[in-house]
Design a protein around this motif. Structure first.
Motif, short mmCIF file in Angstrom:
data_model
loop_
_atom_site.label_atom_id
_atom_site.label_comp_id
_atom_site.label_asym_id
_atom_site.label_seq_id
_atom_site.Cartn_x
_atom_site.Cartn_y
_atom_site.Cartn_z
N VAL A 23 12.31 -1.25 -21.04
CA VAL A 23 12.55 -2.56 -20.42
C VAL A 23 13.64 -2.47 -19.37
O VAL A 23 13.59 -3.14 -18.34
N VAL A 24 14.63 -1.62 -19.61
CA VAL A 24 15.68 -1.36 -18.62
C VAL A 24 15.73 0.14 -18.39
O VAL A 24 15.98 0.91 -19.33
N GLY A 25 15.49 0.55 -17.14
CA GLY A 25 15.58 1.96 -16.77
C GLY A 25 16.82 2.21 -15.95
O GLY A 25 16.91 1.76 -14.81
N LEU A 26 17.82 2.91 -16.53
CA LEU A 26 19.10 3.12 -15.87
C LEU A 26 19.19 4.56 -15.37
O LEU A 26 19.22 5.50 -16.16
N ASN A 27 19.29 4.72 -14.04
CA ASN A 27 19.33 6.04 -13.43
C ASN A 27 20.52 6.24 -12.49
O ASN A 27 20.68 7.33 -11.94
N GLY A 28 21.34 5.23 -12.28
CA GLY A 28 22.47 5.32 -11.37
C GLY A 28 23.76 5.67 -12.08
O GLY A 28 24.02 5.22 -13.21
N ASP A 29 24.61 6.46 -11.45
CA ASP A 29 25.90 6.84 -12.02
C ASP A 29 26.91 5.70 -11.91
O ASP A 29 26.74 4.75 -11.15
N ARG A 30 28.01 5.87 -12.67
CA ARG A 30 29.14 4.95 -12.65
C ARG A 30 28.71 3.51 -12.94
O ARG A 30 29.17 2.57 -12.30
N SER A 31 27.84 3.35 -13.91
CA SER A 31 27.32 2.03 -14.26
C SER A 31 28.00 1.50 -15.51
O SER A 31 28.53 2.26 -16.33
N THR A 32 27.97 0.17 -15.66
CA THR A 32 28.55 -0.49 -16.82
C THR A 32 27.51 -1.45 -17.39
O THR A 32 27.09 -2.39 -16.70
N ILE A 33 27.11 -1.21 -18.65
CA ILE A 33 26.10 -2.03 -19.31
C ILE A 33 26.72 -2.54 -20.60
O ILE A 33 26.85 -1.81 -21.59
N LEU A 34 27.13 -3.81 -20.62
CA LEU A 34 27.91 -4.36 -21.73
C LEU A 34 27.34 -5.68 -22.22
O LEU A 34 26.98 -6.56 -21.41
N ASN A 35 27.26 -5.85 -23.53
CA ASN A 35 27.01 -7.14 -24.17
C ASN A 35 25.71 -7.79 -23.70
O ASN A 35 25.64 -9.00 -23.45
N ASN A 36 24.66 -6.99 -23.59
CA ASN A 36 23.35 -7.50 -23.21
C ASN A 36 22.42 -7.52 -24.42
O ASN A 36 22.64 -6.83 -25.42
N THR A 37 21.36 -8.30 -24.33
CA THR A 37 20.33 -8.36 -25.37
C THR A 37 19.00 -7.96 -24.74
O THR A 37 18.59 -8.56 -23.74
N VAL A 38 18.34 -6.98 -25.32
CA VAL A 38 17.06 -6.50 -24.79
C VAL A 38 16.03 -6.52 -25.92
O VAL A 38 16.26 -5.92 -26.98
N ARG A 39 14.90 -7.18 -25.69
CA ARG A 39 13.82 -7.25 -26.65
C ARG A 39 12.53 -6.75 -26.00
O ARG A 39 12.36 -6.81 -24.79
N GLY A 40 11.60 -6.28 -26.84
CA GLY A 40 10.29 -5.85 -26.36
C GLY A 40 10.25 -4.44 -25.84
O GLY A 40 9.23 -3.98 -25.32
N GLY A 41 11.34 -3.70 -25.94
CA GLY A 41 11.43 -2.34 -25.44
C GLY A 41 12.88 -1.89 -25.45
O GLY A 41 13.75 -2.55 -26.01
#
Length: 531
Positions: free
Chosen positions: A473-491
């Motif tokens: 559902v989320v494809g993260l390929n970039g450097d120096r990223s910040t992914i915090l306090n998210n909700t992901v359903r279905g994948g």
């Protein structure tokens, strides 16, 4: 562009009253017939810092003017174009034209539409260079352009039933008023320009003013079915930095045919270009079925100026509905694609091409296959607040797409809501370039959610809820990223070989394929909902 600066510029039109430099002597000589004694009132207000050394500005409500002044001083109201005269109390100088009203019927105009109305206008301005013209109900024939480019004040005002009917076969400009160096105060209101004749494709208005521009209650009736000489159909400009303009209740419901294969070579409804350097508001207007842009705040990089759009409705517009420049704003607008003409035109809703700020915009798309929101080319960046995108099942439109190699500027997104019925396995949002922030948002889709390309470094996603339908559902390929306090359903969130990245405290299944020495993937969990 910082968020604070954007707010300051958006508030700029409230700096309303301008003391006219050197006006005292002239004001004292005004005849009493030009003063409306009934407008006298007692006013209090606050002064603010001077934007330059020669002027004094005041801010307040429509009745707010300086509390006191020397006898004979004049203050110019940038909202209405009116001038206020102080003589022991405030009195308004009649009209923005500073002259007497001229009824076109008494000047020989033909309301039956047989004779040229342009003949009448040309005769009037020969005798009265700064006229206030009133046009009663009737059908007035337009057979050529009315060119009047150098004046202090010009006003053309109709009433319900006032119609300017353009001849069949005419493709030139109807009213060509003011210029870059001429025309101070211009007011046009309360009439219809009828272009419904066969083979008719004029530019209705080119309206330039230095101090004050006002276009109100004007309707363009009929679809352009001949290629206009100019693709800038409504072409306004405020030509000094201190000038102010307002377009209100402009209605363009019928649009234009598509004349060239490229959308960019077709008519744009409202085009603001390099001559505009002041402040222009576009309010409460309706635009539909133009194959190029709806409102295009173009200008060029060396010019100043601002365009503020609010409470407008754009429907089935071709290339882009709202296309902004740096410092421009669009607020409380609605954009709708509900006709298959939009699909053939490959329409997009919002394009902060050179920057700008969008707030409280609702987009509904049932026909176009283009992205609803594009990225920005501006290094100053673009900002989107409280944008809602509804996408129907019959299209393949992304909600947001940064064009690879083009939309390279930073993008800030806060309060995005996406409701997406597409089920084709694609990503509803794709970021191809760095410096994107998305926070406090909600995405509900039947396909994949967000794709962050390998070139999209410095990506931040926080407090975003995504309900998708795919393995990733989320494809993260970039450097120096910040992914915090998210909700992901279905994948899942797929962290693919990135470095110097933080992925923490997400209610999501995380597939970690990162470089462990420089990336932290920790404290992620699933709250029990099925994945």
């Amino acid at each position: 562009m910082s968020k604070d600066n954007a707010k300051d510029r958006a508030d700029f039109p409230r700096r309303r009253f301008l003391k006219l430099t050197g006006a005292t002597a002239g004001a004292a000589a005004l005849p009493i017939s030009q003063v409306d004694a009934a407008s006298s009132d007692s006013i209090t207000t606050q002064s603010i810092s001077n934007p330059d050394s020669s002027s004094t500005y005041y801010v307040g409500s429509p009745s707010a003017k300086p509390g006191s002044a020397g006898a004979g001083e004049i203050y110019f109201d940038r909202y209405t174009g009116a001038k206020w005269y102080y003589d022991g109390g405030w009195k308004q100088i009649n009209s923005v034209t500073n002259g007497h009203e001229i009824n076109v019927i008494t000047e020989g105009a033909d309301p039956g539409g047989s004779n040229s109305f342009i003949d009448t206008l040309e005769s009037i301005v020969q005798d009265e260079p700064n006229p206030q013209i009133f046009v009663p109900e009737g059908n007035y024939r337009i057979d050529r352009a009315f060119n009047y480019t150098d004046f202090d004040h010009f006003s053309l005002v109709g009433e319900p039933g006032t119609r300017f009917v353009v001849d069949s076969g005419y493709t030139g400009t109807v009213f060509n008023l003011g210029s870059t160096n001429g025309g101070k105060v211009l007011r046009l209101s309360d009439f219809v320009i009828d272009v419904s004749a066969s083979n008719c494709g004029p530019r209705p208005l080119a309206a330039f003013a230095q101090e004050h521009l006002e276009l109100r209650n004007i309707t363009l009736e009929g679809r352009l079915d001949a290629d206009p000489d100019s693709n800038n159909i409504i072409y306004p400009a405020v030509t000094t930095e201190r000038g102010y303009g307002r377009i209100e209740n402009l209605r363009m419901p019928d649009g234009s045919q598509k004349f060239a294969s490229s959308l960019t070579n077709n008519p744009t409804a409202i085009s603001i270009e390099g001559s505009h350097v002041g402040t222009l508001e576009i309010v409460g207007s309706y635009i539909a079925r133009f194959p190029n842009n709806g409102i295009y705040a173009k200008r060029n990089a060396t010019r100043k100026g601002q365009v503020n759009i609010h409470d407008c409705f754009l429907r089935n517009v071709g290339l882009t509905s709202l296309r902004l420049n740096d410092e421009d704003t669009a607020t409380n607008c609605r954009i709708l694609y509900d006709d298959n003409i939009a699909e053939s035109w490959s329409s997009q809703a919002l394009w902060p091409q050179k920057g700008g700020t969008f707030r409280n915009i609702e987009i509904t798309n049932n026909y176009s296959n283009n992205s609803m929101i594009r990225g920005t080319e501006s290094e100053e960046g673009a900002e989107l607040y409280n944008i809602t995108v509804n996408i129907g099942s019959g299209v393949t439109s992304p909600a947001i797409l940064q064009r690879d190699g083009i939309d390279t500027g930073p993008l800030y997104i806060n309060g995005l809501v996406v409701r997406d019925d597409v089920s084709d396995g694609s990503f509803v949002i794709t970021f191809n370039h760095s410096r994107v922030t998305i926070v406090n948002s909600e995405i509900d889709t039947n396909r994949r959610g967000i794709y962050v390309a390998s070139a999209a470094d410095d990506f931040k996603m926080e407090n975003v809820s995504i309900d998708g339908d795919a393995t990733t559902v989320v494809g993260l390929n970039g450097d120096r990223s910040t992914i915090l306090n998210n909700t992901v359903r279905g994948g899942r969130i797929a962290v693919n070989g990135v470095a110097h990245t933080q992925v923490e405290w997400n209610d999501a299944d995380v597939d970690d394929n990162s470089t462990p020495s420089s990336t932290r993937v920790a404290h992620n969990y699933t709250s029990g909902a099925s994945l």
